[in-house]
Design a protein around this motif. Structure first.
Motif, mmCIF file in Angstrom:
data_model
loop_
_atom_site.group_PDB
_atom_site.id
_atom_site.type_symbol
_atom_site.label_atom_id
_atom_site.label_comp_id
_atom_site.label_asym_id
_atom_site.label_seq_id
_atom_site.Cartn_x
_atom_site.Cartn_y
_atom_site.Cartn_z
ATOM 1 N N ASP A 168 4.795 -3.377 -7.231
ATOM 2 C CA ASP A 168 3.756 -2.365 -7.023
ATOM 3 C C ASP A 168 2.762 -2.768 -5.939
ATOM 4 O OD1 ASP A 168 4.837 -0.666 -8.934
ATOM 5 O OD2 ASP A 168 3.679 -1.580 -10.558
ATOM 6 N N ASN A 169 2.541 -4.060 -5.761
ATOM 7 C CA ASN A 169 1.561 -4.540 -4.772
ATOM 8 C C ASN A 169 2.197 -4.829 -3.407
ATOM 9 O OD1 ASN A 169 3.024 -6.796 -5.474
ATOM 10 N ND2 ASN A 169 1.250 -8.122 -5.754
ATOM 11 N N TYR A 170 3.320 -4.207 -3.104
ATOM 12 C CA TYR A 170 4.031 -4.458 -1.849
ATOM 13 C C TYR A 170 3.149 -4.181 -0.644
ATOM 14 C CZ TYR A 170 7.181 -3.812 2.081
ATOM 15 O OH TYR A 170 7.772 -3.890 3.311
ATOM 16 N N GLN A 171 3.110 -5.146 0.265
ATOM 17 C CA GLN A 171 2.417 -5.003 1.543
ATOM 18 C C GLN A 171 3.476 -4.944 2.638
ATOM 19 O OE1 GLN A 171 -1.024 -4.717 2.012
ATOM 20 N NE2 GLN A 171 -0.906 -4.471 -0.204
ATOM 21 N N PRO A 172 3.456 -3.913 3.480
ATOM 22 C CA PRO A 172 4.478 -3.800 4.531
ATOM 23 C C PRO A 172 4.484 -5.008 5.470
ATOM 24 C CG PRO A 172 3.267 -1.748 4.307
ATOM 25 C CD PRO A 172 2.552 -2.774 3.466
ATOM 26 N N TYR A 173 5.665 -5.323 5.957
ATOM 27 C CA TYR A 173 5.813 -6.372 6.968
ATOM 28 C C TYR A 173 5.185 -5.877 8.274
ATOM 29 C CZ TYR A 173 9.273 -8.961 4.178
ATOM 30 O OH TYR A 173 9.907 -9.697 3.205
ATOM 31 N N THR A 174 4.638 -6.809 9.037
ATOM 32 C CA THR A 174 4.095 -6.468 10.349
ATOM 33 C C THR A 174 4.930 -7.151 11.421
ATOM 34 O OG1 THR A 174 2.608 -8.365 10.463
ATOM 35 C CG2 THR A 174 1.748 -6.357 9.394
ATOM 36 N N GLU A 175 4.816 -6.646 12.620
ATOM 37 C CA GLU A 175 5.523 -7.248 13.751
ATOM 38 C C GLU A 175 5.100 -8.698 13.942
ATOM 39 O OE1 GLU A 175 6.079 -6.575 18.581
ATOM 40 O OE2 GLU A 175 4.969 -5.098 17.399
ATOM 41 N N ALA A 176 3.797 -8.964 13.821
ATOM 42 C CA ALA A 176 3.284 -10.325 14.008
ATOM 43 C C ALA A 176 3.819 -11.266 12.927
ATOM 44 C CB ALA A 176 1.760 -10.319 14.012
ATOM 45 N N GLU A 177 3.862 -10.793 11.694
ATOM 46 C CA GLU A 177 4.387 -11.622 10.601
ATOM 47 C C GLU A 177 5.853 -11.962 10.843
ATOM 48 O OE1 GLU A 177 5.038 -11.406 5.743
ATOM 49 O OE2 GLU A 177 4.587 -9.571 6.854
ATOM 50 N N VAL A 178 6.630 -10.961 11.205
ATOM 51 C CA VAL A 178 8.052 -11.183 11.466
ATOM 52 C C VAL A 178 8.237 -12.166 12.615
ATOM 53 C CG1 VAL A 178 10.160 -10.066 12.320
ATOM 54 C CG2 VAL A 178 8.857 -9.014 10.471
ATOM 55 N N ALA A 179 7.445 -12.014 13.673
ATOM 56 C CA ALA A 179 7.555 -12.909 14.833
ATOM 57 C C ALA A 179 7.298 -14.352 14.434
ATOM 58 C CB ALA A 179 6.581 -12.476 15.927
ATOM 59 N N ALA A 180 6.297 -14.577 13.584
ATOM 60 C CA ALA A 180 5.950 -15.943 13.170
ATOM 61 C C ALA A 180 7.008 -16.531 12.238
ATOM 62 C CB ALA A 180 4.580 -15.949 12.497
ATOM 63 N N LEU B 216 12.872 -3.981 7.532
ATOM 64 C CA LEU B 216 12.491 -4.572 6.243
ATOM 65 C C LEU B 216 11.665 -3.583 5.421
ATOM 66 C CD1 LEU B 216 11.746 -8.134 7.563
ATOM 67 C CD2 LEU B 216 13.349 -7.620 5.715
ATOM 68 N N ASN B 217 10.725 -2.907 6.067
ATOM 69 C CA ASN B 217 9.900 -1.925 5.353
ATOM 70 C C ASN B 217 10.740 -0.742 4.882
ATOM 71 O OD1 ASN B 217 7.521 -3.432 5.621
ATOM 72 N ND2 ASN B 217 7.182 -2.631 7.657
ATOM 73 N N TRP B 218 11.721 -0.349 5.677
ATOM 74 C CA TRP B 218 12.629 0.730 5.281
ATOM 75 C C TRP B 218 13.451 0.317 4.064
ATOM 76 C CZ3 TRP B 218 18.072 1.161 5.528
ATOM 77 C CH2 TRP B 218 18.575 2.463 5.385
ATOM 78 N N LEU B 219 13.905 -0.940 4.056
ATOM 79 C CA LEU B 219 14.667 -1.443 2.911
ATOM 80 C C LEU B 219 13.822 -1.447 1.642
ATOM 81 C CD1 LEU B 219 16.526 -4.489 4.504
ATOM 82 C CD2 LEU B 219 17.570 -2.365 3.700
ATOM 83 N N MET B 220 12.514 -1.694 1.777
ATOM 84 C CA MET B 220 11.633 -1.844 0.622
ATOM 85 C C MET B 220 11.088 -0.533 0.075
ATOM 86 S SD MET B 220 11.749 -4.886 -0.175
ATOM 87 C CE MET B 220 12.859 -5.958 0.688
ATOM 88 N N ARG B 221 11.535 0.573 0.589
ATOM 89 C CA ARG B 221 11.049 1.857 0.079
ATOM 90 C C ARG B 221 11.513 2.058 -1.361
ATOM 91 N NH1 ARG B 221 12.678 6.237 4.468
ATOM 92 N NH2 ARG B 221 12.963 7.288 2.485
ATOM 93 N N LYS B 222 10.618 2.558 -2.196
ATOM 94 C CA LYS B 222 10.976 2.810 -3.592
ATOM 95 C C LYS B 222 12.021 3.909 -3.726
ATOM 96 C CE LYS B 222 6.983 0.986 -5.945
ATOM 97 N NZ LYS B 222 7.474 0.053 -6.922
#
Length: 175
Positions: A128-140, A112-118
């Motif tokens: 502009d305020n993009y926050q990378p996905y985390t493993e914990a967020e994805v798991a939940a 997901l973070n790779w897809l969101m690269r500018k």
């Protein structure tokens, strides 16, 4: 004509024997250099671009252009718009191709973070305020099934339109 009929019957009777030869030999050895058992994708250690090719490119194509004929929206320079509307961030994790992929949670977050690269798939659509996905967020988030993809996506597209975001997903206002 009679010989043709007899030949056809002989072929039909021989077919099961020919198929029987296709049964694998349980004692057959691996081909040289291929002795190791295949690892699951989640353990294979592939790079993120390879994971995209294995998990996403079959529908969204290698460059993210999607396919209207296959009812698959374009991601290229568009997918980041989902992060601009309420529920869109979770939606990207919960899309069946993502949530049900063979990737583990860390790999899915990386994808997901790779897809969101500018400079990548999402390009100029990433907020502009993009926050990378985390493993914990994805798991939940991944645990919650997406029960109606078209309706959920239509609601997110409606929110985008209300914000004045141009809908350039290759679907010609299908949602």
């Amino acid at each position: 004509m009679r010989y043709l009929l007899i030949a056809g019957l002989m072929c039909a009777m021989a077919a099961p024997l020919a198929l029987a030869r296709a049964i694998p030999d349980p004692n057959q050895k691996h081909a040289p250099g291929n002795e190791e058992l295949q690892k699951p994708i989640a353990q294979a250690g592939y790079s993120t671009p390879v994971n995209y090719q294995l998990q996403c490119a079959g529908c969204h194509l290698g460059d993210g252009t999607g396919s209207k004929a296959n009812d698959t929206p374009k991601m290229k320079d568009f997918v980041g718009n989902f992060l601009k509307v309420e529920g869109g961030r979770e939606f990207l994790v919960r899309v069946p191709g993502m949530s049900q992929s063979a990737l583990n949670n860390a790999q899915l977050a990386d994808l997901l973070n790779w897809l969101m690269r500018k400079d990548g798939m999402a390009g100029k659509s990433v907020p502009d305020n993009y926050q990378p996905y985390t493993e914990a967020e994805v798991a939940a988030v991944r645990k919650v099934a997406l029960l109606n993809l078209p309706e959920t996506r239509a609601g997110l597209i409606k929110q985008m339109r209300e914000q004045g975001i141009a809908i350039d997903d290759g679907m010609d206002d299908a949602y």
